[in-house]
Scaffold this motif. Structure first.
Motif, PDB file in Angstrom:
ATOM      1  N   LEU A  26       0.349  14.329  42.690  1.00 25.32           N
ATOM      2  CA  LEU A  26      -0.286  15.166  41.718  1.00 25.32           C
ATOM      3  C   LEU A  26      -0.260  16.594  42.038  1.00 25.32           C
ATOM      4  O   LEU A  26       0.423  17.530  41.262  1.00 25.32           O
ATOM      5  N   MET A  27      -0.734  16.920  43.473  1.00 23.35           N
ATOM      6  CA  MET A  27      -0.941  18.292  43.681  1.00 23.35           C
ATOM      7  C   MET A  27       0.579  18.747  44.166  1.00 23.35           C
ATOM      8  O   MET A  27       0.767  19.990  44.017  1.00 23.35           O
ATOM      9  N   ARG A  28       1.637  18.002  44.545  1.00 27.28           N
ATOM     10  CA  ARG A  28       2.978  18.357  44.766  1.00 27.28           C
ATOM     11  C   ARG A  28       3.277  18.887  43.479  1.00 27.28           C
ATOM     12  O   ARG A  28       4.107  19.962  43.514  1.00 27.28           O
ATOM     13  N   ALA A  29       3.171  18.349  42.525  1.00 29.00           N
ATOM     14  CA  ALA A  29       3.699  18.720  40.830  1.00 29.00           C
ATOM     15  C   ALA A  29       3.078  20.115  40.559  1.00 29.00           C
ATOM     16  O   ALA A  29       3.421  20.893  40.252  1.00 29.00           O
ATOM     17  N   LEU A  30       1.474  20.151  41.011  1.00 31.08           N
ATOM     18  CA  LEU A  30       0.922  21.332  40.547  1.00 31.08           C
ATOM     19  C   LEU A  30       1.491  22.584  41.572  1.00 31.08           C
ATOM     20  O   LEU A  30       1.353  23.635  40.711  1.00 31.08           O
ATOM     21  N   VAL A  31       1.699  22.321  42.826  1.00 27.00           N
ATOM     22  CA  VAL A  31       2.238  23.348  43.481  1.00 27.00           C
ATOM     23  C   VAL A  31       3.444  23.950  43.127  1.00 27.00           C
ATOM     24  O   VAL A  31       3.871  25.162  42.786  1.00 27.00           O
ATOM     25  N   SER A  76      -2.786  36.583  38.443  1.00 29.03           N
ATOM     26  CA  SER A  76      -1.824  35.390  37.776  1.00 29.03           C
ATOM     27  C   SER A  76      -2.209  35.463  36.378  1.00 29.03           C
ATOM     28  O   SER A  76      -3.456  35.294  36.285  1.00 29.03           O
ATOM     29  N   PRO A  77      -1.409  35.451  35.327  1.00 25.34           N
ATOM     30  CA  PRO A  77      -1.799  35.185  33.977  1.00 25.34           C
ATOM     31  C   PRO A  77      -1.931  33.944  33.753  1.00 25.34           C
ATOM     32  O   PRO A  77      -2.361  33.166  32.647  1.00 25.34           O
ATOM     33  N   MET A  78      -1.469  32.951  34.583  1.00 24.42           N
ATOM     34  CA  MET A  78      -1.370  31.371  34.311  1.00 24.42           C
ATOM     35  C   MET A  78      -2.700  30.753  34.845  1.00 24.42           C
ATOM     36  O   MET A  78      -3.359  31.078  35.629  1.00 24.42           O
ATOM     37  N   ARG A  79      -2.968  29.596  33.680  1.00 23.95           N
ATOM     38  CA  ARG A  79      -4.244  29.127  34.026  1.00 23.95           C
ATOM     39  C   ARG A  79      -4.165  27.620  34.131  1.00 23.95           C
ATOM     40  O   ARG A  79      -3.420  27.160  33.317  1.00 23.95           O
ATOM     41  N   PHE A  80      -4.937  26.804  34.651  1.00 22.17           N
ATOM     42  CA  PHE A  80      -4.840  25.346  34.766  1.00 22.17           C
ATOM     43  C   PHE A  80      -6.105  25.156  34.025  1.00 22.17           C
ATOM     44  O   PHE A  80      -7.050  25.342  34.422  1.00 22.17           O
ATOM     45  N   VAL A  81      -5.999  24.122  33.083  1.00 25.64           N
ATOM     46  CA  VAL A  81      -6.998  23.572  32.349  1.00 25.64           C
ATOM     47  C   VAL A  81      -7.046  22.145  32.867  1.00 25.64           C
ATOM     48  O   VAL A  81      -6.178  21.286  32.462  1.00 25.64           O
ATOM     49  N   LEU A  82      -8.353  21.857  33.324  1.00 26.39           N
ATOM     50  CA  LEU A  82      -8.411  20.459  33.957  1.00 26.39           C
ATOM     51  C   LEU A  82      -9.316  19.630  33.153  1.00 26.39           C
ATOM     52  O   LEU A  82     -10.473  19.743  32.604  1.00 26.39           O
ATOM     53  N   PHE A  83      -8.661  18.214  32.703  1.00 22.95           N
ATOM     54  CA  PHE A  83      -9.589  17.228  31.779  1.00 22.95           C
ATOM     55  C   PHE A  83      -9.765  15.982  32.726  1.00 22.95           C
ATOM     56  O   PHE A  83      -8.862  15.177  32.700  1.00 22.95           O
ATOM     57  N   PRO A  84     -10.997  15.947  33.194  1.00 22.93           N
ATOM     58  CA  PRO A  84     -11.071  14.849  33.912  1.00 22.93           C
ATOM     59  C   PRO A  84     -11.588  13.615  32.889  1.00 22.93           C
ATOM     60  O   PRO A  84     -12.348  13.648  32.019  1.00 22.93           O
ATOM     61  N   MET A  85     -10.846  12.543  33.053  1.00 23.34           N
ATOM     62  CA  MET A  85     -10.742  11.530  32.110  1.00 23.34           C
ATOM     63  C   MET A  85     -11.413  10.287  32.487  1.00 23.34           C
ATOM     64  O   MET A  85     -11.446   9.856  33.788  1.00 23.34           O
ATOM     65  N   GLN A 142       0.766  25.057  27.210  1.00 25.44           N
ATOM     66  CA  GLN A 142       2.118  25.000  27.317  1.00 25.44           C
ATOM     67  C   GLN A 142       2.980  24.037  28.032  1.00 25.44           C
ATOM     68  O   GLN A 142       4.008  23.619  27.887  1.00 25.44           O
ATOM     69  N   ILE A 143       2.155  23.340  29.088  1.00 21.77           N
ATOM     70  CA  ILE A 143       2.662  22.149  29.884  1.00 21.77           C
ATOM     71  C   ILE A 143       1.244  21.275  30.128  1.00 21.77           C
ATOM     72  O   ILE A 143       0.183  21.605  29.889  1.00 21.77           O
ATOM     73  N   VAL A 144       1.653  20.028  29.915  1.00 16.77           N
ATOM     74  CA  VAL A 144       0.534  18.928  30.357  1.00 16.77           C
ATOM     75  C   VAL A 144       1.201  18.077  31.334  1.00 16.77           C
ATOM     76  O   VAL A 144       2.030  17.608  31.209  1.00 16.77           O
ATOM     77  N   VAL A 145       0.283  17.724  32.359  1.00 12.92           N
ATOM     78  CA  VAL A 145       0.471  16.988  33.606  1.00 12.92           C
ATOM     79  C   VAL A 145      -0.306  15.782  33.330  1.00 12.92           C
ATOM     80  O   VAL A 145      -1.626  15.555  33.292  1.00 12.92           O
ATOM     81  N   THR A 146       0.249  14.515  33.278  1.00 14.21           N
ATOM     82  CA  THR A 146      -0.446  13.346  32.978  1.00 14.21           C
ATOM     83  C   THR A 146      -0.404  12.261  33.926  1.00 14.21           C
ATOM     84  O   THR A 146       0.682  12.220  34.852  1.00 14.21           O
ATOM     85  N   GLU A 147      -1.278  11.279  33.839  1.00  7.78           N
ATOM     86  CA  GLU A 147      -1.061  10.206  34.857  1.00  7.78           C
ATOM     87  C   GLU A 147      -0.506   8.885  34.248  1.00  7.78           C
ATOM     88  O   GLU A 147      -0.315   8.866  33.025  1.00  7.78           O
ATOM     89  N   PRO A 170       2.032  33.840  31.189  1.00  2.79           N
ATOM     90  CA  PRO A 170       0.749  33.734  30.538  1.00  2.79           C
ATOM     91  C   PRO A 170       0.774  32.263  29.877  1.00  2.79           C
ATOM     92  O   PRO A 170       0.458  32.455  28.796  1.00  2.79           O
ATOM     93  N   ILE A 171       0.607  31.269  30.724  1.00  2.39           N
ATOM     94  CA  ILE A 171       0.581  29.955  29.977  1.00  2.39           C
ATOM     95  C   ILE A 171      -0.614  29.128  30.357  1.00  2.39           C
ATOM     96  O   ILE A 171      -1.128  29.549  31.546  1.00  2.39           O
ATOM     97  N   ASP A 172      -1.117  28.278  29.857  1.00  2.30           N
ATOM     98  CA  ASP A 172      -1.830  27.315  30.199  1.00  2.30           C
ATOM     99  C   ASP A 172      -1.501  25.848  30.589  1.00  2.30           C
ATOM    100  O   ASP A 172      -0.946  25.458  29.897  1.00  2.30           O
ATOM    101  N   VAL A 173      -1.687  25.204  31.728  1.00  2.00           N
ATOM    102  CA  VAL A 173      -1.267  24.191  32.256  1.00  2.00           C
ATOM    103  C   VAL A 173      -2.418  22.854  32.191  1.00  2.00           C
ATOM    104  O   VAL A 173      -3.442  23.031  32.861  1.00  2.00           O
ATOM    105  N   ALA A 174      -2.229  21.925  31.072  1.00  2.00           N
ATOM    106  CA  ALA A 174      -3.241  20.871  31.182  1.00  2.00           C
ATOM    107  C   ALA A 174      -3.269  20.019  32.045  1.00  2.00           C
ATOM    108  O   ALA A 174      -1.912  19.443  32.376  1.00  2.00           O
ATOM    109  N   VAL A 175      -4.120  19.703  33.081  1.00  3.35           N
ATOM    110  CA  VAL A 175      -4.228  18.523  33.771  1.00  3.35           C
ATOM    111  C   VAL A 175      -5.106  17.383  33.398  1.00  3.35           C
ATOM    112  O   VAL A 175      -6.115  17.318  33.355  1.00  3.35           O
ATOM    113  N   VAL A 176      -4.535  16.199  32.924  1.00  5.76           N
ATOM    114  CA  VAL A 176      -5.377  15.217  32.317  1.00  5.76           C
ATOM    115  C   VAL A 176      -5.005  13.996  33.084  1.00  5.76           C
ATOM    116  O   VAL A 176      -4.193  13.095  32.832  1.00  5.76           O
ATOM    117  N   TRP A 177      -5.998  13.844  33.860  1.00 12.94           N
ATOM    118  CA  TRP A 177      -6.004  12.491  34.939  1.00 12.94           C
ATOM    119  C   TRP A 177      -7.179  12.096  35.128  1.00 12.94           C
ATOM    120  O   TRP A 177      -8.476  12.704  34.460  1.00 12.94           O
TER     121      TRP A 177
END
Length: 232
Positions: A180-185, A24-33, A53-58, A195-202
């Motif tokens: 959060l996991m429901r959204a990431l799934v 899979s070309p998609m990547r998740f980029v995790l930012f522990p805040m 290309q997407i950011v998942v925020t809390e 080929p996108i990067d998904v930022a997870v900023v939680w």
């Protein structure tokens, strides 16, 4: 795997973890805040997220007096000259990146909070302002850093918590982890061929569930970088 690292030389650092799935070309980029830090930390996070290309925020959606009471500790720290830190202030709307915010609504949070045993809620309402005042008047950056280190695995102290703490964790952490996991799934299922990067900023405490959940989908860490939250 460390999420938050604390050393005399580097200070408090947060890992930036890239997770990828074979085929899979998609990547998740995790930012522990961490919710307080130096301004440059949040600017560095914003710069990294801008290339995704997407950011998942809390963030609880709407105004909740219960959530405000819990977060009073770190919101008060910004008034301390001794700490000279700021509260997390990334303006996701200004980054030009589509965002997803799979958190509780204020009404849902308040309802769930009301299910916690009364003695636990009273303890929080009583102790949080006292501890916040203590931090504001007597602590320094070194004191804050002392208990911030966070590993992927639970420590013995975290495993031996009381029933009251477990009840609060269920609302503040566990239920929000599931949202959060429901959204990431859902993102994985809909866009894993892109080929996108998904930022997870939680918050860093939620990243344990994220790493475990993404591993269950076949994602594995393929790179880690570090951002300095603050020095002491």
């Amino acid at each position: 795997m460390q999420l938050i690292e604390v050393t005399e030389l580097a200070g408090v650092r947060s890992a930036v973890i890239v997770m990828k799935r074979r085929g899979s070309p998609m990547r998740f980029v995790l930012f522990p805040m961490l919710h307080v830090g130096e301004q440059h930390f949040y600017e560095a996070v914003a710069a990294r997220v801008r290339s995704c290309q997407i950011v998942v925020t809390e963030g609880v959606i709407g105004d909740s007096s219960r959530a405000d009471a819990i977060t009073r500790i770190y919101r008060w720290i910004r008034f301390s000259r001794r700490h000279d830190l700021v509260v997390q202030d990334v303006d996701y709307d200004a980054l030009g990146v589509p965002s997803v915010r799979p958190d509780m609504t204020a009404a849902e949070f308040d309802r769930r909070w009301g299910e916690i045993p009364l003695r636990a809620r009273l303890l929080i309402y009583f102790l949080v302002p006292l501890f916040a005042l203590y931090l504001l008047m007597f602590s320094d950056r070194r004191f804050l850093a002392r208990h911030l280190e966070l590993d992927l695995e639970l420590s013995d102290a975290e495993l031996s918590t009381s029933e009251l703490i477990d009840a609060m964790e269920e609302v503040i952490v566990d239920q929000r982890d599931r949202l959060l996991m429901r959204a990431l799934v859902s993102i994985h299922e809909e866009r894993h061929t892109e080929p996108i990067d998904v930022a997870v900023v939680w918050g860093a405490g939620h990243m344990r569930a994220v790493v475990r959940g993404l591993k269950a989908l076949g994602y594995q860490p393929c790179g880690t970088d570090w951002l300095t939250v603050f020095r002491f």
